[in-house]
Design a protein around this motif. Sequence first.
Motif, short mmCIF file in Angstrom:
data_model
loop_
_atom_site.label_atom_id
_atom_site.label_comp_id
_atom_site.label_asym_id
_atom_site.label_seq_id
_atom_site.Cartn_x
_atom_site.Cartn_y
_atom_site.Cartn_z
N VAL A 1 7.41 -4.37 16.08
CA VAL A 1 8.21 -3.11 15.93
C VAL A 1 7.64 -2.31 15.02
CG1 VAL A 1 10.44 -1.80 15.79
CG2 VAL A 1 10.30 -4.15 17.13
N GLU A 2 7.41 -1.26 15.22
CA GLU A 2 6.87 -0.26 14.01
C GLU A 2 7.81 0.01 12.99
OE1 GLU A 2 5.28 4.46 13.19
OE2 GLU A 2 4.47 3.32 15.06
N VAL A 3 7.72 -0.07 11.78
CA VAL A 3 8.78 -0.10 10.74
C VAL A 3 8.51 0.98 9.65
CG1 VAL A 3 9.65 -2.33 11.07
CG2 VAL A 3 7.87 -1.81 9.24
N ALA A 4 7.01 1.62 9.63
CA ALA A 4 6.67 2.41 8.53
C ALA A 4 5.23 3.04 8.69
CB ALA A 4 6.99 1.79 7.08
N ARG A 5 4.89 4.14 8.19
CA ARG A 5 3.57 4.75 8.26
C ARG A 5 3.50 5.06 6.73
NH1 ARG A 5 1.02 6.54 13.40
NH2 ARG A 5 2.39 5.74 15.08
N ARG A 6 2.44 4.67 6.22
CA ARG A 6 2.01 4.93 4.57
C ARG A 6 0.55 5.21 4.35
NH1 ARG A 6 5.89 1.03 3.73
NH2 ARG A 6 4.21 -0.58 2.99
N SER A 7 0.32 6.04 3.46
CA SER A 7 -1.15 6.26 3.11
C SER A 7 -1.31 5.15 1.85
CB SER A 7 -1.53 7.73 2.87
OG SER A 7 -1.52 8.33 3.80
N GLU A 8 -2.43 4.39 1.94
CA GLU A 8 -2.46 3.35 0.53
C GLU A 8 -3.99 3.31 0.61
OE1 GLU A 8 1.33 0.56 0.85
OE2 GLU A 8 -0.53 -0.03 2.04
N ASP A 9 -4.36 3.52 -0.74
CA ASP A 9 -6.01 3.03 -0.86
C ASP A 9 -6.68 4.11 0.00
OD1 ASP A 9 -5.27 1.09 -2.98
OD2 ASP A 9 -5.42 -0.25 -1.26
N GLY A 10 -6.27 5.41 0.30
CA GLY A 10 -7.10 6.09 1.13
C GLY A 10 -7.16 5.95 2.65
N PHE A 11 -6.23 4.88 3.03
CA PHE A 11 -6.25 4.49 4.52
C PHE A 11 -4.78 5.05 4.93
CE2 PHE A 11 -9.10 1.18 2.98
CZ PHE A 11 -10.12 1.52 3.75
N HIS A 12 -4.62 5.45 6.20
CA HIS A 12 -3.45 5.76 6.67
C HIS A 12 -2.90 4.61 7.83
CE1 HIS A 12 -3.91 9.80 5.21
NE2 HIS A 12 -5.13 9.72 5.77
#
Length: 148
Positions: free
Chosen positions: A128-139
């Motif tokens: 199940v999708e729980v979050a979306r974040r940008s980290e280290d230049g990756f989405h």
Amino acid sequence: MIRQAVASDEPEISRCAALAYARYVPVIGRRPAPMDADFAAQIAAGQVHVFTAENGAFLGFIVFYAHGDHVLLENVAVLPEAAGRGVGKALVAFCEREARVRGKRAVHLYTNEKMTENLSIYPKLGYVEVARRSEDGFHRVYFEKPLD
């Protein structure tokens, strides 16, 4: 067959990552993080398992490790010529079994939002999708699968 990776597997693991993720370079606009992982260190830490055919031929690998109350599935890759034969699914199921054996409550993973096939594959496997974040230049898109 799935077995723990050993140091001599590193060249095949690196090759597999390069081949499996190469198609995403133009889509993402840069090399996906798994292409630049320190596989030697991950193998030494016991975090890598490989999938081999009955004849011993390397077909794919998975990287995972315990992280608090869950297991983090960091990377799963299959050689392009072995794609569609259930190798990836078997590796993910292996990770889930290992998480249960270790007494963990869930498996967590993330994928790049531009790896659209993954966004449909993981829900079919119970994630199940729980979050979306940008980290280290990756989405990144984060998924979780509670274990019974």
